[in-house]
Design a protein around this motif. Structure first.
Motif, PDB file in Angstrom:
ATOM      1  N   ALA A 284       0.792  -1.000  -0.002  1.00 45.64           N
ATOM      2  CA  ALA A 284      -0.003   0.177   0.007  1.00 45.64           C
ATOM      3  C   ALA A 284       0.742   1.170  -0.060  1.00 45.64           C
ATOM      4  O   ALA A 284       1.845   1.188   0.776  1.00 45.64           O
ATOM      5  CB  ALA A 284      -1.025  -0.031   1.178  1.00 45.64           C
ATOM      6  N   ALA A 285       0.498   2.236  -0.795  1.00 48.24           N
ATOM      7  CA  ALA A 285       1.287   3.513  -0.701  1.00 48.24           C
ATOM      8  C   ALA A 285       0.412   4.735  -0.425  1.00 48.24           C
ATOM      9  O   ALA A 285      -0.681   4.604  -0.748  1.00 48.24           O
ATOM     10  CB  ALA A 285       1.663   3.704  -2.063  1.00 48.24           C
ATOM     11  N   LEU A 286       1.019   5.623   0.423  1.00 50.30           N
ATOM     12  CA  LEU A 286       0.207   6.779   0.769  1.00 50.30           C
ATOM     13  C   LEU A 286       0.701   8.002   0.393  1.00 50.30           C
ATOM     14  O   LEU A 286       2.188   8.185   0.878  1.00 50.30           O
ATOM     15  CB  LEU A 286      -0.018   6.773   2.281  1.00 50.30           C
ATOM     16  N   THR A 287       0.407   8.998  -0.478  1.00 47.98           N
ATOM     17  CA  THR A 287       0.933   9.937  -1.011  1.00 47.98           C
ATOM     18  C   THR A 287       0.007  11.233  -0.380  1.00 47.98           C
ATOM     19  O   THR A 287      -1.324  11.331  -0.476  1.00 47.98           O
ATOM     20  CB  THR A 287       0.534  10.226  -2.416  1.00 47.98           C
ATOM     21  N   GLY A 288       0.960  12.033   0.618  1.00 48.77           N
ATOM     22  CA  GLY A 288       0.407  13.040   1.363  1.00 48.77           C
ATOM     23  C   GLY A 288       0.373  12.726   2.893  1.00 48.77           C
ATOM     24  O   GLY A 288       1.127  11.768   3.274  1.00 48.77           O
ATOM     25  N   GLU A 289       0.198  13.606   3.413  1.00 46.07           N
ATOM     26  CA  GLU A 289       0.048  13.223   4.871  1.00 46.07           C
ATOM     27  C   GLU A 289      -0.889  12.446   5.549  1.00 46.07           C
ATOM     28  O   GLU A 289      -1.774  12.112   5.252  1.00 46.07           O
ATOM     29  CB  GLU A 289      -0.204  14.852   5.826  1.00 46.07           C
ATOM     30  N   ALA A 290      -0.374  11.767   6.539  1.00 47.68           N
ATOM     31  CA  ALA A 290      -1.272  10.956   7.671  1.00 47.68           C
ATOM     32  C   ALA A 290      -1.448  11.895   8.971  1.00 47.68           C
ATOM     33  O   ALA A 290      -0.383  12.059   9.720  1.00 47.68           O
ATOM     34  CB  ALA A 290      -0.577   9.485   8.074  1.00 47.68           C
ATOM     35  N   GLY A 291      -2.518  12.244   9.159  1.00 50.43           N
ATOM     36  CA  GLY A 291      -2.860  13.197  10.043  1.00 50.43           C
ATOM     37  C   GLY A 291      -2.305  14.823   9.618  1.00 50.43           C
ATOM     38  O   GLY A 291      -1.872  14.994   8.513  1.00 50.43           O
ATOM     39  N   ALA A 292      -2.338  15.661  10.710  1.00 54.10           N
ATOM     40  CA  ALA A 292      -1.886  16.849  10.250  1.00 54.10           C
ATOM     41  C   ALA A 292      -1.407  17.640  11.798  1.00 54.10           C
ATOM     42  O   ALA A 292      -1.689  17.037  12.604  1.00 54.10           O
ATOM     43  CB  ALA A 292      -3.042  17.702  10.036  1.00 54.10           C
ATOM     44  N   ASP A 293      -0.330  18.516  11.668  1.00 56.25           N
ATOM     45  CA  ASP A 293       0.086  19.114  12.711  1.00 56.25           C
ATOM     46  C   ASP A 293      -0.598  19.577  13.638  1.00 56.25           C
ATOM     47  O   ASP A 293      -0.463  19.550  14.978  1.00 56.25           O
ATOM     48  CB  ASP A 293       1.089  20.093  12.156  1.00 56.25           C
TER      49      ASP A 293
ATOM     50  N   ASN B  87       2.433  -8.457   7.505  1.00 64.47           N
ATOM     51  CA  ASN B  87       2.872  -8.720   6.097  1.00 64.47           C
ATOM     52  C   ASN B  87       2.463  -7.624   5.195  1.00 64.47           C
ATOM     53  O   ASN B  87       2.739  -7.617   3.977  1.00 64.47           O
ATOM     54  CB  ASN B  87       2.093  -9.980   5.566  1.00 64.47           C
ATOM     55  N   ALA B  88       2.053  -6.461   5.929  1.00 61.87           N
ATOM     56  CA  ALA B  88       1.735  -5.502   4.958  1.00 61.87           C
ATOM     57  C   ALA B  88       3.018  -4.660   4.663  1.00 61.87           C
ATOM     58  O   ALA B  88       4.250  -4.727   5.327  1.00 61.87           O
ATOM     59  CB  ALA B  88       1.104  -4.360   5.877  1.00 61.87           C
ATOM     60  N   GLN B  89       3.142  -4.381   3.385  1.00 61.13           N
ATOM     61  CA  GLN B  89       4.218  -3.383   2.880  1.00 61.13           C
ATOM     62  C   GLN B  89       3.855  -1.854   2.558  1.00 61.13           C
ATOM     63  O   GLN B  89       3.081  -1.743   1.551  1.00 61.13           O
ATOM     64  CB  GLN B  89       4.800  -4.177   1.439  1.00 61.13           C
ATOM     65  N   ALA B  90       3.959  -0.954   3.432  1.00 66.40           N
ATOM     66  CA  ALA B  90       3.612   0.381   3.396  1.00 66.40           C
ATOM     67  C   ALA B  90       4.628   1.262   2.879  1.00 66.40           C
ATOM     68  O   ALA B  90       5.721   1.142   3.632  1.00 66.40           O
ATOM     69  CB  ALA B  90       2.845   0.624   4.602  1.00 66.40           C
ATOM     70  N   ALA B  91       4.254   2.330   2.161  1.00 65.57           N
ATOM     71  CA  ALA B  91       5.144   3.369   1.762  1.00 65.57           C
ATOM     72  C   ALA B  91       4.329   4.443   1.972  1.00 65.57           C
ATOM     73  O   ALA B  91       3.394   4.781   1.484  1.00 65.57           O
ATOM     74  CB  ALA B  91       5.543   3.005   0.280  1.00 65.57           C
TER      75      ALA B  91
ATOM     76  N   PHE C   9       3.337  -1.463  14.998  1.00 67.67           N
ATOM     77  CA  PHE C   9       3.354  -2.831  13.989  1.00 67.67           C
ATOM     78  C   PHE C   9       2.711  -3.796  14.793  1.00 67.67           C
ATOM     79  O   PHE C   9       3.160  -4.360  15.838  1.00 67.67           O
ATOM     80  CB  PHE C   9       4.880  -3.192  13.811  1.00 67.67           C
ATOM     81  N   THR C  10       1.882  -4.444  14.153  1.00 69.64           N
ATOM     82  CA  THR C  10       1.172  -5.630  14.851  1.00 69.64           C
ATOM     83  C   THR C  10       1.673  -7.067  14.367  1.00 69.64           C
ATOM     84  O   THR C  10       1.423  -8.130  15.117  1.00 69.64           O
ATOM     85  CB  THR C  10      -0.374  -5.727  14.640  1.00 69.64           C
ATOM     86  N   GLY C  11       2.807  -7.006  13.286  1.00 69.65           N
ATOM     87  CA  GLY C  11       3.313  -8.318  12.879  1.00 69.65           C
ATOM     88  C   GLY C  11       4.704  -7.660  12.182  1.00 69.65           C
ATOM     89  O   GLY C  11       5.191  -6.772  12.309  1.00 69.65           O
ATOM     90  N   ASP C  12       5.083  -8.695  11.308  1.00 70.03           N
ATOM     91  CA  ASP C  12       6.211  -8.362  10.572  1.00 70.03           C
ATOM     92  C   ASP C  12       5.960  -7.499   9.172  1.00 70.03           C
ATOM     93  O   ASP C  12       6.472  -7.750   8.096  1.00 70.03           O
ATOM     94  CB  ASP C  12       6.720  -9.958  10.073  1.00 70.03           C
ATOM     95  N   GLY C  13       5.222  -6.481   9.515  1.00 67.01           N
ATOM     96  CA  GLY C  13       5.100  -5.723   8.427  1.00 67.01           C
ATOM     97  C   GLY C  13       6.279  -4.791   8.179  1.00 67.01           C
ATOM     98  O   GLY C  13       7.308  -4.701   8.837  1.00 67.01           O
ATOM     99  N   ARG C  14       6.223  -3.946   7.137  1.00 68.39           N
ATOM    100  CA  ARG C  14       7.364  -2.848   6.576  1.00 68.39           C
ATOM    101  C   ARG C  14       6.665  -1.468   6.560  1.00 68.39           C
ATOM    102  O   ARG C  14       5.859  -1.538   5.721  1.00 68.39           O
ATOM    103  CB  ARG C  14       8.001  -3.441   5.567  1.00 68.39           C
ATOM    104  N   LEU C  15       7.319  -0.581   7.153  1.00 68.68           N
ATOM    105  CA  LEU C  15       6.993   0.853   6.654  1.00 68.68           C
ATOM    106  C   LEU C  15       8.199   1.592   6.003  1.00 68.68           C
ATOM    107  O   LEU C  15       9.103   1.709   6.541  1.00 68.68           O
ATOM    108  CB  LEU C  15       6.393   1.478   8.027  1.00 68.68           C
ATOM    109  N   THR C  16       8.081   1.987   5.017  1.00 70.73           N
ATOM    110  CA  THR C  16       9.025   2.900   4.202  1.00 70.73           C
ATOM    111  C   THR C  16       8.770   4.335   4.171  1.00 70.73           C
ATOM    112  O   THR C  16       7.465   4.600   3.663  1.00 70.73           O
ATOM    113  CB  THR C  16       9.161   2.245   2.783  1.00 70.73           C
ATOM    114  N   ILE C  17       9.426   5.181   4.508  1.00 78.18           N
ATOM    115  CA  ILE C  17       9.432   6.530   4.401  1.00 78.18           C
ATOM    116  C   ILE C  17      10.193   7.062   3.331  1.00 78.18           C
ATOM    117  O   ILE C  17      11.582   6.956   3.326  1.00 78.18           O
ATOM    118  CB  ILE C  17       9.849   7.391   5.700  1.00 78.18           C
ATOM    119  N   GLU C  18       9.618   7.896   2.508  1.00 77.88           N
ATOM    120  CA  GLU C  18      10.345   8.492   1.133  1.00 77.88           C
ATOM    121  C   GLU C  18      11.054   9.755   1.736  1.00 77.88           C
ATOM    122  O   GLU C  18      11.091  10.029   2.884  1.00 77.88           O
ATOM    123  CB  GLU C  18       9.360   8.865   0.163  1.00 77.88           C
ATOM    124  N   HIS C  19      11.997  10.143   1.005  1.00 83.51           N
ATOM    125  CA  HIS C  19      12.871  11.263   1.210  1.00 83.51           C
ATOM    126  C   HIS C  19      12.280  12.638   1.365  1.00 83.51           C
ATOM    127  O   HIS C  19      10.932  12.793   0.946  1.00 83.51           O
ATOM    128  CB  HIS C  19      13.739  11.492   0.102  1.00 83.51           C
TER     129      HIS C  19
END
Length: 219
Positions: free
Chosen positions: A1-10, A22-26, A38-48
């Motif tokens: 899954a990919a999220l473009t934009g903010e998650a929440g706000a300041d 097993n989730a692959q989140a970017a 993390f509830t299991g062996d998922g991965r979270l990738t943060i872009e530059h």
């Protein structure tokens, strides 16, 4: 899954962002949440260029992999602090090569089974570290917190790759380098108290007469 934009706000934080097993989140945006879980062996990738504004927490020991691809700041703890800390599976950061190298910054402590410096960039930690550090290329690992504690070994996949900088007083329990796989450079900018069985480095530099460096065998 990919999220473009903010998650929440300041001005309007989310209570939690959950990465399931097993989730692959970017994420191509900042995360404003009280907790990234993390509830299991998922991965979270943060872009530059984007940041996480609070804690990154494993729901159980060894849950979750955090990947930093650029200049990123994690403002809370990575892993769960406490009398019995709970560690993430892995953290990857310090990506990039040459002038395109990046810095992954942790404003507090890191609890991860392994911290990988993936490129010629830097991982810097302002708190304590529970976990091993592995250099995959000739990057930099830096600890900046006063009276910091590191429990874990520092190793490299290539002989004389890796720069270790202890900018403030550090107590280290764990080895540095190995025979045939020495760390390129170790710098102690303040007192260094290390309990270790092996210390292999190409160059060791201290801040001079004002520093105390104590090396003793591991238990």
């Amino acid at each position: 899954a990919a999220l473009t934009g903010e998650a929440g706000a300041d001005a309007n934080w989310l209570s939690q962002v959950t990465i399931v097993a097993n989730a692959q989140a970017a994420v191509n945006g900042n995360i404003f949440a009280s907790d990234v879980m993390f509830t299991g062996d998922g991965r979270l990738t943060i872009e530059h260029g984007f940041n996480i504004s609070n804690n990154v927490t494993p729901g159980e020991e060894g849950a979750g992999t955090l990947v930093s691809l650029g200049n990123n700041t994690i403002s809370g703890d990575a892993g769960l602090a406490g009398e019995t800390p709970v560690s993430l599976f892995a953290v990857y950061g310090g990506a990039g090569e040459g002038e395109g190298a990046f810095t992954t910054s942790f404003s507090n402590s890191v609890f991860a089974q392994t911290v990988y410096v993936t490129g010629q960039g830097m991982i810097e930690i302002a708190g304590d570290l529970l976990g091993d550090v592995v250099f995959q290329e000739n990057g930099t690992f830096r600890m900046t917190g006063d009276d910091a504690i590191m429990m874990g070994s520092i190793s490299t996949e290539n002989d004389l790759d890796g720069i270790v900088r202890f900018n403030s007083s550090v107590t280290l329990t764990g080895n540095i380098g190995a025979s045939g796989l020495a760390i390129g450079e170790v710098y102690a900018g303040d007192d260094l108290y290390a309990q270790l069985d092996q210390f292999y480095a190409g160059t060791v530099t201290t801040c001079g007469a004002g520093c105390r460096v104590d090396l003793s065998p591991g238990e």
